[in-house]
Write a protein that holds these residues in place. Structure first.
Motif, mmCIF file in Angstrom:
data_model
loop_
_atom_site.group_PDB
_atom_site.id
_atom_site.type_symbol
_atom_site.label_atom_id
_atom_site.label_comp_id
_atom_site.label_asym_id
_atom_site.label_seq_id
_atom_site.Cartn_x
_atom_site.Cartn_y
_atom_site.Cartn_z
ATOM 1 N N ALA A 67 8.914 -41.686 73.232
ATOM 2 C CA ALA A 67 8.182 -42.860 73.706
ATOM 3 C C ALA A 67 7.205 -42.506 74.823
ATOM 4 C CB ALA A 67 9.152 -43.936 74.175
ATOM 5 N N ARG A 68 7.518 -41.482 75.645
ATOM 6 C CA ARG A 68 6.618 -41.091 76.741
ATOM 7 C C ARG A 68 5.367 -40.375 76.229
ATOM 8 N NH1 ARG A 68 7.211 -41.485 81.672
ATOM 9 N NH2 ARG A 68 6.206 -39.526 82.207
ATOM 10 N N GLU A 69 5.350 -40.019 74.965
ATOM 11 C CA GLU A 69 4.189 -39.312 74.412
ATOM 12 C C GLU A 69 3.364 -40.182 73.482
ATOM 13 O OE1 GLU A 69 3.129 -36.671 75.700
ATOM 14 O OE2 GLU A 69 4.917 -36.380 76.918
ATOM 15 N N GLN A 70 3.547 -41.485 73.567
ATOM 16 C CA GLN A 70 2.721 -42.440 72.831
ATOM 17 C C GLN A 70 1.760 -43.027 73.849
ATOM 18 O OE1 GLN A 70 3.432 -42.149 69.532
ATOM 19 N NE2 GLN A 70 5.003 -40.792 70.371
ATOM 20 N N ARG A 71 0.509 -42.666 73.762
ATOM 21 C CA ARG A 71 -0.424 -42.979 74.839
ATOM 22 C C ARG A 71 -1.697 -43.622 74.308
ATOM 23 N NH1 ARG A 71 0.999 -40.013 79.712
ATOM 24 N NH2 ARG A 71 2.950 -38.960 79.268
ATOM 25 N N VAL A 72 -2.337 -44.358 75.187
ATOM 26 C CA VAL A 72 -3.668 -44.877 74.901
ATOM 27 C C VAL A 72 -4.525 -44.607 76.138
ATOM 28 C CG1 VAL A 72 -3.155 -47.259 75.619
ATOM 29 C CG2 VAL A 72 -5.043 -46.813 74.041
ATOM 30 N N ASP A 73 -5.665 -43.982 75.906
ATOM 31 C CA ASP A 73 -6.547 -43.561 76.990
ATOM 32 C C ASP A 73 -7.921 -44.209 76.831
ATOM 33 O OD1 ASP A 73 -4.522 -41.754 77.815
ATOM 34 O OD2 ASP A 73 -5.304 -40.193 76.491
ATOM 35 N N TRP A 74 -8.384 -44.833 77.911
ATOM 36 C CA TRP A 74 -9.747 -45.363 77.947
ATOM 37 C C TRP A 74 -10.614 -44.308 78.615
ATOM 38 C CZ3 TRP A 74 -5.616 -48.601 78.240
ATOM 39 C CH2 TRP A 74 -5.655 -49.755 77.458
ATOM 40 N N PHE A 75 -11.649 -43.870 77.916
ATOM 41 C CA PHE A 75 -12.584 -42.887 78.460
ATOM 42 C C PHE A 75 -13.910 -43.578 78.782
ATOM 43 C CE2 PHE A 75 -9.603 -40.154 76.350
ATOM 44 C CZ PHE A 75 -9.598 -38.988 77.100
ATOM 45 N N PHE A 76 -14.399 -43.296 79.979
ATOM 46 C CA PHE A 76 -15.678 -43.811 80.443
ATOM 47 C C PHE A 76 -16.520 -42.644 80.945
ATOM 48 C CE2 PHE A 76 -12.439 -47.018 81.481
ATOM 49 C CZ PHE A 76 -12.967 -48.175 80.941
ATOM 50 N N THR A 77 -17.826 -42.870 81.019
ATOM 51 C CA THR A 77 -18.701 -41.998 81.780
ATOM 52 C C THR A 77 -19.352 -42.862 82.853
ATOM 53 O OG1 THR A 77 -20.617 -42.342 80.335
ATOM 54 C CG2 THR A 77 -19.176 -40.463 79.816
ATOM 55 N N ALA A 78 -19.909 -42.210 83.847
ATOM 56 C CA ALA A 78 -20.672 -42.909 84.884
ATOM 57 C C ALA A 78 -21.778 -41.979 85.342
ATOM 58 C CB ALA A 78 -19.779 -43.296 86.052
ATOM 59 N N GLU A 79 -22.947 -42.554 85.539
ATOM 60 C CA GLU A 79 -24.100 -41.775 85.983
ATOM 61 C C GLU A 79 -24.534 -42.152 87.383
ATOM 62 O OE1 GLU A 79 -26.855 -42.501 82.805
ATOM 63 O OE2 GLU A 79 -25.698 -41.261 81.405
ATOM 64 N N ARG A 80 -23.866 -43.178 87.960
ATOM 65 C CA ARG A 80 -24.189 -43.581 89.332
ATOM 66 C C ARG A 80 -22.916 -44.025 90.042
ATOM 67 N NH1 ARG A 80 -24.838 -49.230 89.193
ATOM 68 N NH2 ARG A 80 -25.024 -50.001 87.075
ATOM 69 N N TRP A 81 -22.870 -43.687 91.316
ATOM 70 C CA TRP A 81 -21.736 -43.997 92.180
ATOM 71 C C TRP A 81 -22.226 -43.860 93.604
ATOM 72 C CZ3 TRP A 81 -22.122 -39.963 88.778
ATOM 73 C CH2 TRP A 81 -22.400 -38.723 89.343
ATOM 74 N N ASP A 82 -21.476 -44.357 94.545
ATOM 75 C CA ASP A 82 -21.821 -44.238 95.962
ATOM 76 C C ASP A 82 -20.943 -43.176 96.599
ATOM 77 O OD1 ASP A 82 -23.802 -46.235 95.989
ATOM 78 O OD2 ASP A 82 -22.277 -47.803 96.191
ATOM 79 N N GLY A 83 -21.584 -42.271 97.345
ATOM 80 C CA GLY A 83 -20.874 -41.200 98.025
ATOM 81 C C GLY A 83 -21.018 -39.882 97.291
ATOM 82 N N ALA A 84 -20.697 -38.818 97.990
ATOM 83 C CA ALA A 84 -20.729 -37.475 97.409
ATOM 84 C C ALA A 84 -19.324 -37.108 96.960
ATOM 85 C CB ALA A 84 -21.241 -36.466 98.439
ATOM 86 N N PRO A 85 -19.146 -36.771 95.685
ATOM 87 C CA PRO A 85 -17.809 -36.408 95.231
ATOM 88 C C PRO A 85 -17.248 -35.232 96.038
ATOM 89 C CG PRO A 85 -19.292 -36.671 93.363
ATOM 90 C CD PRO A 85 -20.133 -36.712 94.603
ATOM 91 N N ARG A 86 -15.987 -35.404 96.453
ATOM 92 C CA ARG A 86 -15.281 -34.333 97.161
ATOM 93 C C ARG A 86 -13.807 -34.422 96.801
ATOM 94 N NH1 ARG A 86 -12.245 -36.307 101.231
ATOM 95 N NH2 ARG A 86 -12.789 -38.321 102.123
ATOM 96 N N ILE A 87 -13.080 -33.372 97.040
ATOM 97 C CA ILE A 87 -11.645 -33.375 96.758
ATOM 98 C C ILE A 87 -10.956 -34.251 97.799
ATOM 99 C CG2 ILE A 87 -9.562 -31.978 96.588
ATOM 100 C CD1 ILE A 87 -11.390 -29.626 95.760
ATOM 101 N N ALA A 88 -10.432 -35.375 97.370
ATOM 102 C CA ALA A 88 -9.748 -36.297 98.276
ATOM 103 C C ALA A 88 -8.232 -36.134 98.220
ATOM 104 C CB ALA A 88 -10.143 -37.737 97.949
ATOM 105 N N GLU A 89 -7.736 -35.426 97.216
ATOM 106 C CA GLU A 89 -6.301 -35.165 97.074
ATOM 107 C C GLU A 89 -6.088 -33.657 96.903
ATOM 108 O OE1 GLU A 89 -4.378 -39.092 95.064
ATOM 109 O OE2 GLU A 89 -5.504 -37.814 93.693
ATOM 110 N N PRO A 90 -6.221 -32.883 97.991
ATOM 111 C CA PRO A 90 -6.142 -31.423 97.869
ATOM 112 C C PRO A 90 -4.789 -30.906 97.388
ATOM 113 C CG PRO A 90 -6.220 -32.088 100.175
ATOM 114 C CD PRO A 90 -6.462 -33.319 99.360
#
Length: 163
Positions: free
Chosen positions: A86-109
């Motif tokens: 049952a833990r391996e029955q999954r549904v994944d929503w995939f998105f793309t994004a071309e705009r966001w606010d801020g510079a991506p950085r590792i927030a969870e090192p």
């Protein structure tokens, strides 16, 4: 009568810069550590939409603000590892994004060793197979709105990653 199973839902976002996507090198998560994966991904929490999850995870993982209207739906992927677990029955929503606010950085090192931009035509060798399948279809322009991965039945023979 078969017992119904509950799908485990998740949302993924590929930040895009032209033909490149931002990926993270996973570490210390217990799942696919040492592989490059979507820089933004996470489980949908109770009472939360997939779009809200995507925006929340963008802030948590990359310290960027991603507005829901910036999400570009890519595909919904139903997947399994081929077992009845049952833990391996999954549904994944995939998105793309071309705009966001801020510079991506590792927030969870503790969970991410590195982030890097990769051309769709030159993805890293070590990736979760279902993510590679989606990104290869994106590069080829053949992403389906709904897809399946890991199923073995003849009905799924044309699905992404069908066995």
């Amino acid at each position: 009568m078969r017992e119904p199973f509950a799908l485990i839902p998740a949302a993924y976002v590929y930040l895009r810069r032209g033909d490149e996507v931002l990926l993270q090198l996973r570490q210390n998560t217990g799942y696919m550590d040492g592989t490059w994966a979507a820089a933004v991904a996470g489980h949908v929490e109770p009472g939360e939409s997939a779009a809200a999850t995507a925006c929340r995870e963008a802030a948590e993982e990359l310290a960027v603000v991603l507005a829901p209207e910036a999400l570009i739906p890519l595909t919904v992927l139903q997947r399994t590892d081929g077992t009845a677990d049952a833990r391996e029955q999954r549904v994944d929503w995939f998105f793309t994004a071309e705009r966001w606010d801020g510079a991506p950085r590792i927030a969870e090192p503790d969970k991410c060793a590195e982030i890097a931009w990769f051309p769709l035509a030159a993805l890293p060798a070590r990736m979760p197979p279902h993510e590679r399948a989606v990104l290869e279809r994106l590069a080829a322009g053949t992403v389906e709105p709904f897809a399946a991965y890991g199923f073995r039945s003849p009905a799924d023979a044309t699905a992404v990653g069908a066995g």
